[in-house]
Design a protein around this motif. Structure first.
Motif, PDB file in Angstrom:
ATOM      1  N   ASP A 106       0.832  -1.208   0.000  1.00 58.26           N
ATOM      2  CA  ASP A 106       0.000   0.000   0.000  1.00 58.26           C
ATOM      3  C   ASP A 106       0.866   1.258   0.000  1.00 58.26           C
ATOM      4  OD1 ASP A 106      -2.925   0.973   0.413  1.00 58.26           O
ATOM      5  OD2 ASP A 106      -1.703   2.168   1.781  1.00 58.26           O
ATOM      6  N   VAL A 107       1.903   1.250   0.841  1.00 55.94           N
ATOM      7  CA  VAL A 107       2.789   2.408   0.951  1.00 55.94           C
ATOM      8  C   VAL A 107       3.585   2.608  -0.354  1.00 55.94           C
ATOM      9  CG1 VAL A 107       4.717   3.419   2.262  1.00 55.94           C
ATOM     10  CG2 VAL A 107       2.904   2.176   3.457  1.00 55.94           C
ATOM     11  N   ALA A 108       3.852   1.506  -1.056  1.00 55.75           N
ATOM     12  CA  ALA A 108       4.625   1.575  -2.309  1.00 55.75           C
ATOM     13  C   ALA A 108       3.788   2.056  -3.496  1.00 55.75           C
ATOM     14  CB  ALA A 108       5.209   0.192  -2.632  1.00 55.75           C
ATOM     15  N   GLU A 120      14.750   2.528  -4.961  1.00 56.44           N
ATOM     16  CA  GLU A 120      14.407   3.760  -4.234  1.00 56.44           C
ATOM     17  C   GLU A 120      13.055   3.593  -3.537  1.00 56.44           C
ATOM     18  OE1 GLU A 120      14.245   7.968  -3.132  1.00 56.44           O
ATOM     19  OE2 GLU A 120      15.820   6.488  -3.423  1.00 56.44           O
ATOM     20  N   ILE A 121      12.114   2.891  -4.197  1.00 57.52           N
ATOM     21  CA  ILE A 121      10.806   2.625  -3.575  1.00 57.52           C
ATOM     22  C   ILE A 121      10.992   1.819  -2.292  1.00 57.52           C
ATOM     23  CG2 ILE A 121       8.636   1.316  -3.801  1.00 57.52           C
ATOM     24  CD1 ILE A 121       8.552   2.148  -6.737  1.00 57.52           C
ATOM     25  N   ARG A 122      11.844   0.764  -2.357  1.00 53.12           N
ATOM     26  CA  ARG A 122      12.093  -0.076  -1.179  1.00 53.12           C
ATOM     27  C   ARG A 122      12.582   0.790  -0.003  1.00 53.12           C
ATOM     28  NH1 ARG A 122      10.104  -4.303   0.480  1.00 53.12           N
ATOM     29  NH2 ARG A 122       9.863  -2.970   2.249  1.00 53.12           N
ATOM     30  N   ARG A 123      13.539   1.672  -0.295  1.00 49.43           N
ATOM     31  CA  ARG A 123      14.093   2.533   0.759  1.00 49.43           C
ATOM     32  C   ARG A 123      13.026   3.486   1.308  1.00 49.43           C
ATOM     33  NH1 ARG A 123      15.781   7.334   1.551  1.00 49.43           N
ATOM     34  NH2 ARG A 123      15.484   8.061  -0.587  1.00 49.43           N
ATOM     35  N   ARG A 124      12.254   4.077   0.392  1.00 50.04           N
ATOM     36  CA  ARG A 124      11.213   5.028   0.815  1.00 50.04           C
ATOM     37  C   ARG A 124      10.133   4.361   1.663  1.00 50.04           C
ATOM     38  NH1 ARG A 124       9.292   9.289  -3.795  1.00 50.04           N
ATOM     39  NH2 ARG A 124      11.311  10.009  -4.552  1.00 50.04           N
ATOM     40  N   VAL A 125       9.731   3.143   1.254  1.00 50.00           N
ATOM     41  CA  VAL A 125       8.684   2.427   1.990  1.00 50.00           C
ATOM     42  C   VAL A 125       9.167   2.111   3.411  1.00 50.00           C
ATOM     43  CG1 VAL A 125       7.407   0.235   2.140  1.00 50.00           C
ATOM     44  CG2 VAL A 125       7.511   1.487  -0.036  1.00 50.00           C
ATOM     45  N   ASP A 126      10.388   1.589   3.519  1.00 51.37           N
ATOM     46  CA  ASP A 126      10.939   1.270   4.844  1.00 51.37           C
ATOM     47  C   ASP A 126      11.061   2.526   5.701  1.00 51.37           C
ATOM     48  OD1 ASP A 126      11.073  -1.338   4.043  1.00 51.37           O
ATOM     49  OD2 ASP A 126      13.256  -1.412   3.812  1.00 51.37           O
ATOM     50  N   ASP A 127      11.595   3.602   5.126  1.00 53.12           N
ATOM     51  CA  ASP A 127      11.768   4.852   5.868  1.00 53.12           C
ATOM     52  C   ASP A 127      10.424   5.424   6.317  1.00 53.12           C
ATOM     53  OD1 ASP A 127      14.462   4.611   5.507  1.00 53.12           O
ATOM     54  OD2 ASP A 127      14.670   6.242   4.044  1.00 53.12           O
ATOM     55  N   ILE A 155      -0.694   7.826   6.181  1.00 52.02           N
ATOM     56  CA  ILE A 155       0.300   8.917   6.255  1.00 52.02           C
ATOM     57  C   ILE A 155       1.628   8.436   5.659  1.00 52.02           C
ATOM     58  CG2 ILE A 155       1.668  10.363   7.827  1.00 52.02           C
ATOM     59  CD1 ILE A 155      -0.830  10.392   9.691  1.00 52.02           C
ATOM     60  N   ALA A 156       2.007   7.174   5.954  1.00 54.43           N
ATOM     61  CA  ALA A 156       3.251   6.619   5.391  1.00 54.43           C
ATOM     62  C   ALA A 156       3.187   6.609   3.865  1.00 54.43           C
ATOM     63  CB  ALA A 156       3.489   5.210   5.925  1.00 54.43           C
ATOM     64  N   GLY A 157       2.001   6.275   3.317  1.00 56.24           N
ATOM     65  CA  GLY A 157       1.837   6.271   1.866  1.00 56.24           C
ATOM     66  C   GLY A 157       2.079   7.635   1.250  1.00 56.24           C
ATOM     67  N   VAL A 158       1.697   8.684   1.975  1.00 60.20           N
ATOM     68  CA  VAL A 158       1.947  10.052   1.501  1.00 60.20           C
ATOM     69  C   VAL A 158       3.428  10.409   1.673  1.00 60.20           C
ATOM     70  CG1 VAL A 158       1.407  12.497   1.878  1.00 60.20           C
ATOM     71  CG2 VAL A 158      -0.425  10.798   1.900  1.00 60.20           C
ATOM     72  N   ILE A 159       4.014  10.024   2.814  1.00 62.38           N
ATOM     73  CA  ILE A 159       5.439  10.311   3.062  1.00 62.38           C
ATOM     74  C   ILE A 159       6.314   9.681   1.982  1.00 62.38           C
ATOM     75  CG2 ILE A 159       7.391   9.955   4.647  1.00 62.38           C
ATOM     76  CD1 ILE A 159       5.366   9.809   6.932  1.00 62.38           C
ATOM     77  N   ALA A 162       7.490  11.511  -0.854  1.00 61.35           N
ATOM     78  CA  ALA A 162       8.489  12.536  -0.525  1.00 61.35           C
ATOM     79  C   ALA A 162       7.987  13.955  -0.779  1.00 61.35           C
ATOM     80  CB  ALA A 162       9.792  12.291  -1.297  1.00 61.35           C
ATOM     81  N   PRO A 163       6.765  14.290  -0.300  1.00 63.73           N
ATOM     82  CA  PRO A 163       6.298  15.662  -0.461  1.00 63.73           C
ATOM     83  C   PRO A 163       6.991  16.575   0.548  1.00 63.73           C
ATOM     84  CG  PRO A 163       4.733  14.463   0.875  1.00 63.73           C
ATOM     85  CD  PRO A 163       5.827  13.489   0.511  1.00 63.73           C
TER      86      PRO A 163
END
Length: 285
Positions: A106-108, A120-127, A155-159, A162-163
């Motif tokens: 969902d976050v991805a 980059e998606i993997r890193r963003r999802v984990d972060d 909220i994680a999905g929005v983060i 990277a807004p």
């Protein structure tokens, strides 16, 4: 901090169709949101606060006046993707925002749609999941989570997009007190540690009190704008538009009405308790 990430100039809006006459939901709103700030927008249902939120990433476009996101005119259709990348939105009902059967998928979802490379998606999802305290739930099914947990995933999905700014439109409205506390803690941490600009739309006084700046709306206009401890001292003015004030302020205001000399700017429970402690010591001296 002089970089304005969102700016409205004489913003007017009506839901009327062409040729219809309907009242203005927003009536000449001038507002600047500084990058890195935490701003709460407070008002009753019908005050225009949610309509204002939807102008901040071009879900709605002005009937009159202008809205700028990082200097981009929101009515410029060619720049819509830039606007949505800059400002992410979180809504009331997390169930309406969750699209996958596994939390991390969902976050991805949004970064995948933006064409972000897989590593980059993997890193963003984990972060993003770590940032909202949901990393250990990454392989869970979202529908089994509590309301507060679902909202933190939203909220994680929005983060993960990277807004630089996140606008949250009554994100705790459907949550119990524990869920509300979880979401507020997450929002504050995001702002403090990641420097993300946060605009929180709310009708909860205690949530509004936690922001750095408070904008109060009534009948489509901004009627107060300043630090919460300053705005909440305007008790009569807020009551006149049907708003209450935090219980701490209400208690101190009632004491003042009774002729007791106490300050009105002790917003937190601790600060209010200290004022009362000092008062009792003073009376007892």
């Amino acid at each position: 901090m002089s970089n304005r990430i969102i700016e409205t100039q004489q913003l007017r809006f009506t839901y009327a169709e062409a040729g219809e006459v309907a009242p203005l939901v927003l009536d000449g709103v001038d507002l600047s949101i500084e990058e890195g700030s935490f701003v709460a927008v407070l008002g009753h249902n019908g005050s225009g606060k949610s309509t204002l939120a939807k102008h901040m990433n071009a879900i709605l476009l002005p009937t009159g006046g202008k809205v700028y996101v990082d200097g981009i005119d929101t009515s410029d259709e060619a720049r819509l993707l830039d606007i949505r990348r800059t400002v992410g939105m979180v809504f009331q009902n997390p169930d309406n925002q969750i699209v996958a059967n596994v939390v991390e998928e969902d976050v991805a979802f949004a970064p995948e749609n933006l064409g972000v490379p897989p590593e980059e998606i993997r890193r963003r999802v984990d972060d993003a999941l770590k940032a909202v305290g949901m990393y250990e739930y990454r392989e869970h099914a979202p529908h089994l989570l509590s309301g507060g947990q679902k909202q933190r995933v939203a909220i994680a999905g929005v983060i993960a997009m990277a807004p630089r700014c996140i606008v949250l439109d009554e994100p705790t409205a459907m949550l119990d007190p524990i869920g509300r506390a979880e979401v507020m803690k997450t929002i504050k941490q995001l702002n403090r540690t990641s420097g993300v600009t946060v605009v929180l739309i709310t009708h909860h006084m205690d949530e509004a009190a936690q922001a750095d700046r408070l904008v109060v709306m009534a009948k489509g206009k901004v009627i107060a704008d300043g630090a919460p401890r300053e705005v909440f001292q305007r008790v009569e003015e807020l009551k006149a538009v049907g708003l209450t004030v935090p219980e701490t302020t209400e208690l101190l205001w009632q004491l003042r009405q009774a002729g007791v000399d106490v300050p009105l700017d002790a917003l937190s429970d601790e600060a209010c308790a200290q004022v009362l402690y000092d008062l009792l010591n003073r009376e007892g001296a």
